[in-house]
Design an enzyme around this catalytic site. Structure first.
Site, mmCIF file in Angstrom:
data_model
loop_
_atom_site.group_PDB
_atom_site.id
_atom_site.type_symbol
_atom_site.label_atom_id
_atom_site.label_comp_id
_atom_site.label_asym_id
_atom_site.label_seq_id
_atom_site.Cartn_x
_atom_site.Cartn_y
_atom_site.Cartn_z
ATOM 1 C CG ASP A 59 -1.535 -8.511 -6.995
ATOM 2 O OD1 ASP A 59 -2.019 -8.926 -5.366
ATOM 3 O OD2 ASP A 59 -1.324 -7.711 -6.985
ATOM 4 C CG HIS A 109 -3.185 -4.491 -4.732
ATOM 5 N ND1 HIS A 109 -2.855 -6.110 -3.806
ATOM 6 C CD2 HIS A 109 -2.449 -4.050 -3.462
ATOM 7 C CE1 HIS A 109 -1.837 -5.606 -3.469
ATOM 8 N NE2 HIS A 109 -2.027 -4.482 -2.535
HETATM 9 P P1 NAX Z 1 5.472 -0.182 7.152
HETATM 10 O O1 NAX Z 1 4.083 0.293 8.260
HETATM 11 O O2 NAX Z 1 6.760 -0.575 7.923
HETATM 12 O O3 NAX Z 1 5.914 1.268 6.688
HETATM 13 C C1 NAX Z 1 5.604 2.124 6.225
HETATM 14 C C2 NAX Z 1 5.870 4.140 6.358
HETATM 15 O O4 NAX Z 1 5.306 4.331 5.687
HETATM 16 C C3 NAX Z 1 6.499 3.586 7.623
HETATM 17 O O5 NAX Z 1 7.682 4.144 8.195
HETATM 18 C C4 NAX Z 1 5.580 5.199 7.745
HETATM 19 O O6 NAX Z 1 6.218 6.376 8.183
HETATM 20 C C5 NAX Z 1 5.840 6.120 6.546
HETATM 21 N N1 NAX Z 1 4.639 7.257 6.045
HETATM 22 C C6 NAX Z 1 3.794 6.941 5.882
HETATM 23 N N2 NAX Z 1 3.467 8.341 5.902
HETATM 24 C C7 NAX Z 1 4.058 9.082 5.241
HETATM 25 C C8 NAX Z 1 4.161 9.862 4.419
HETATM 26 N N3 NAX Z 1 3.264 10.848 4.595
HETATM 27 N N4 NAX Z 1 5.529 10.502 3.621
HETATM 28 C C9 NAX Z 1 6.272 9.416 3.976
HETATM 29 N N5 NAX Z 1 5.976 8.247 4.609
HETATM 30 C C10 NAX Z 1 5.022 7.879 5.326
HETATM 31 O O7 NAX Z 1 4.355 -0.356 5.730
HETATM 32 P P2 NAX Z 1 4.754 -1.637 4.744
HETATM 33 O O8 NAX Z 1 4.904 -3.038 4.983
HETATM 34 O O9 NAX Z 1 6.467 -1.888 4.195
HETATM 35 O O10 NAX Z 1 3.977 -1.436 3.439
HETATM 36 C C11 NAX Z 1 3.976 -0.091 2.790
HETATM 37 C C12 NAX Z 1 2.235 0.209 2.223
HETATM 38 O O11 NAX Z 1 2.501 -1.078 1.517
HETATM 39 C C13 NAX Z 1 1.670 -0.349 2.508
HETATM 40 O O12 NAX Z 1 0.473 0.681 2.343
HETATM 41 C C14 NAX Z 1 0.923 -1.426 2.961
HETATM 42 O O13 NAX Z 1 -0.349 -1.962 2.759
HETATM 43 C C15 NAX Z 1 1.027 -1.248 0.971
HETATM 44 N N6 NAX Z 1 1.422 -3.085 0.376
HETATM 45 C C16 NAX Z 1 0.975 -2.844 -1.262
HETATM 46 C C17 NAX Z 1 1.011 -4.620 -2.105
HETATM 47 C C18 NAX Z 1 0.681 -4.047 -2.956
HETATM 48 O O14 NAX Z 1 0.906 -5.585 -3.672
HETATM 49 N N7 NAX Z 1 0.307 -2.284 -3.821
HETATM 50 C C19 NAX Z 1 1.473 -4.905 -1.429
HETATM 51 C C20 NAX Z 1 2.965 -5.252 0.010
HETATM 52 C C21 NAX Z 1 1.776 -4.070 1.368
HETATM 53 O O15 NAX Z 1 0.765 -4.431 1.311
#
Ligand code: NAX
Length: 326
Positions: free
Chosen positions: A157, A185
């Site tokens: 952000d 966020h």
């Molecule tokens: P993806 O859905 O591509 O990848 C998430 C991965 O996490 C998957 O491979 C899944 O199998 C794995 N996962 C789920 N539960 C797990 C656990 N208990 N232990 C280990 N791995 C686990 O999501 P992606 O685009 O990579 O985003 C990841 C996270 O970042 C999401 O929650 C998203 O909302 C968040 N974001 C946060 C941002 C921020 O500024 N704080 C910005 C970007 C993003 O939106």
């Protein structure tokens, strides 16, 4: 000395953009060897192993080893830097309580595993949403780790706000200093330019356009994630990974003189943010530690927006408390 870095959600899209940058030295610097631990859910371990094969194939001189696991205890054993990216996304029809509960099921055991096994200097960055409250959950299950080691990411952000402001003022990104993101966020976050500087001049004065600030700048920054999804058909990944690199790099290597950054950190009550909430503040980093910038004048416009975002964080905290997650 080799640094152990754990990345959760390693098979996800942010993980894919993040891991190669860590392995190439951009997280910790060009002289620090790194060992990676990739944590995934069992169904995604194979995909994470594929990413590990590609990391091998990149022959990064600084990369000393890669472990792929679905066991949190193993993933956080001896870890120095933990990037908690994997989270449970909100799916259609899911209420906020369900979302918080599902994430509690992830961040509670991860907090416990960090508590029992991480290195004494562990630093934690939560990226997975709802990031601030997930950090709060993890932290409350790691009582032996100092609270200041748990942070959540608002650097994306922050970077988005710098990009928007620099474009508007026809300035270089490097000319923008002292940007601040306050609060959660989420769409309630408050990007604050009243203390920012552009080419040494106060940004709000340089803009001299309250309407643009209120009606364009703030909503553009706060809703940028949705705009990326709309355009790309997928959520921000490389920019989020880049911000995660920035966050940890700044935390370890420090903020430049005359500048600060934004990090969601455990509040000590500064600026009226209730103690214990993980909320975004302006922070300076030095010698591997962050400190909230003190003494900023908060005008009425800013006060209302900070309060609204903090209220949302309080609601999330109350909800996870009711669910017994903290
Ligand atoms: P993806 O859905 O591509 O990848 C998430 C991965 O996490 C998957 O491979 C899944 O199998 C794995 N996962 C789920 N539960 C797990 C656990 N208990 N232990 C280990 N791995 C686990 O999501 P992606 O685009 O990579 O985003 C990841 C996270 O970042 C999401 O929650 C998203 O909302 C968040 N974001 C946060 C941002 C921020 O500024 N704080 C910005 C970007 C993003 O939106």
């Amino acid at each position: 000395m080799t640094v152990n870095v754990t990345v959760t959600g390693a098979a996800g899209q942010i993980g894919y953009a993040l891991l190669f940058r860590i392995a190439s030295g951009q997280l910790l610097g060009p002289d620090t060897p790194v060992r990676l631990r990739l944590l995934e859910i069992p169904a995604a371990v194979k995909a994470a192993e594929g990413t590990a094969m590609e990391l091998d194939d990149s022959a990064f001189p600084l990369l000393e080893g890669i472990d792929v696991t679905d066991d949190a205890k193993h993933a956080f054993d001896g870890t120095n830097v933990a990037l908690l990216v994997g989270a449970r996304p909100r799916t259609k029809g899911m209420e906020r309580g369900d979302l918080l509960e599902a994430n509690g099921g992830i961040f509670k055991p991860q907090g416990e595993a960090i508590n029992s096994g991480a290195a004494s200097d562990v630093r934690v960055l939560v990226v997975g949403n709802p990031a601030n409250t997930n950090a709060l959950i993890a932290r409350s299950h790691a009582p032996d780790v100092p609270a200041e080691r748990f942070t959540a990411m608002t650097r994306l952000d922050h970077n988005r706000a710098i990009a928007q402001l620099s474009k508007r003022l026809d300035a270089a990104v490097a000319d923008v200093k002292k940007m601040t993101i306050w609060g959660n966020h989420s769409a309630t976050q408050y990007p604050d330019v009243f203390h920012a500087e552009v080419r040494g001049q106060n940004a709000a004065q340089a803009l001299n356009d309250a309407e643009w600030l209120r009606d364009t700048f703030i909503p553009t920054v706060a809703k940028r994630g949705a705009a990326i999804i709309e355009a790309r058909g997928a959520s921000s990944a490389a920019s989020a990974a880049s911000a995660a690199i920035d966050h940890v790099h700044t935390w370890i290597h420090g903020t430049p003189e005359g500048d600060w950054t934004s990090m969601a950190v455990v509040s000590d009550g500064s600026y009226g943010v209730p103690e214990g909430l993980v909320s975004s503040f302006p922070v300076v980093c030095k010698d591997g530690k962050w400190e909230i910038v003190q003494g900023l004048d908060i005008n009425q416009f800013s006060r209302e927006r900070i309060d609204a975002s903090v209220r949302e964080l309080e609601e999330e905290r109350d909800a996870v408390r009711e669910l017994g997650l903290i």
